[in-house]
Design a protein around this motif. Structure first.
Motif, short mmCIF file in Angstrom:
data_model
loop_
_atom_site.label_atom_id
_atom_site.label_comp_id
_atom_site.label_asym_id
_atom_site.label_seq_id
_atom_site.Cartn_x
_atom_site.Cartn_y
_atom_site.Cartn_z
N ASP A 70 11.07 61.22 78.75
CA ASP A 70 11.63 59.77 78.44
C ASP A 70 11.35 59.54 77.38
O ASP A 70 10.55 59.81 76.43
CB ASP A 70 10.80 58.85 79.38
CG ASP A 70 11.25 59.20 80.93
OD1 ASP A 70 12.01 59.74 81.08
OD2 ASP A 70 10.31 58.94 81.60
N GLN A 72 11.24 55.66 75.18
CA GLN A 72 11.20 54.05 75.60
C GLN A 72 11.10 53.34 74.12
O GLN A 72 10.63 53.95 73.31
CB GLN A 72 9.96 53.96 76.43
CG GLN A 72 10.13 54.36 77.86
CD GLN A 72 8.96 53.98 78.50
OE1 GLN A 72 8.13 53.02 78.37
NE2 GLN A 72 8.69 54.96 79.71
N ARG A 96 6.80 63.24 81.42
CA ARG A 96 6.78 62.39 82.72
C ARG A 96 6.31 63.33 83.91
O ARG A 96 6.73 64.63 83.73
CB ARG A 96 8.01 61.87 82.96
CG ARG A 96 7.87 61.08 84.29
CD ARG A 96 9.25 60.08 84.15
NE ARG A 96 10.50 60.63 83.89
CZ ARG A 96 11.25 61.17 84.73
NH1 ARG A 96 11.02 61.43 86.09
NH2 ARG A 96 12.49 61.55 84.33
#
Length: 222
Positions: A70, A72, A96
């Protein structure tokens, strides 16, 4: 000689590549230096003593779950004036839903001390996966004898240097490749990197000339 094995899992992990700063990238696999830091944390080893404590320690790494990443965005608070802006944007990469089986070779006394802490969960410091916000769940699995491997070619589940892989025998296997740090100095500076290959949750055909057998598993130790 014996090896201790345990699982380390978590919802998130981040093993930051040192050449990235505000747009931080992560290695795709937990590397030996991060594992030594994890062991030092649960054992309560002082930062100044960690290098000596783990200097003779050998680490094997098995990736048990598929790689999921991921990215972010965060607004970070600058430590300098930053042109008067109170924050600045940063994109940070995470792993993750991770799970690793970790093998450790060291003295019998040290392995038994680590076993006691893992079984009783009497960690001195909270274990985490690369960053303090990514708490690790640890599960002791066992201590087994380490033996030499009899054959020259065979199946390996663990992370292994790229040059030991036999590509023509792994045509139907999804191999993951990364370049990870495998050795550091007392100052924490990485001084040796290795191109490694692994199959999350699977096995691959490789040369076994530097591989050891732990129970039923063929393991490469860094």
């Amino acid at each position: 000689m014996k090896a201790l094995s345990f699982r380390a899992s978590g919802d998130f992990a981040r093993f930051r590549c040192p050449y990235t700063t505000t747009s931080a990238l992560t290695y795709t696999v937990m590397h030996p230096i991060a594992i030594k830091g994890l062991i030092g944390a649960i054992m309560g080893i002082d930062y100044e003593d960690l290098y000596e404590y783990t200097k003779e320690m050998k680490i094997g790494i098995e990736v048990l779950k598929p790689i999921k990443k991921d990215t972010q965005s965060f607004n970070l608070v600058p430590q300098i004036k930053n042109n008067g802006s109170p924050t600045f944007p940063s994109r940070i990469e995470f792993l993750r839903d991770v799970c690793y089986r970790i093998y450790v070779i060291d003295s019998d006394e040290k392995l038994n001390e680590i076993k006691r802490v893992l079984v009783n969960r009497s960690y001195t410091f909270t274990p985490y996966l690369g960053a303090s916000e990514h708490i690790a769940k640890l599960q002791f699995e066992g201590i087994e004898e380490v033996n030499n491997v009899s054959q020259e070619i065979g199946l390996v589940n663990c992370t292994i240097p790229k040059e030991q892989i036999i590509l023509e025998k792994n045509q139907d296997v999804q191999l993951c490749l990364d370049r990870i740090p495998v050795k550091n100095e007392k100052t924490r500076e990485y001084v040796k990197y290795e191109k490694v290959v692994f199959v999350p949750g699977g096995s691959m055909v490789a040369q076994l000339n530097y591989v050891l057998k732990v129970g039923d598993s063929n393991v490469y130790f860094f």
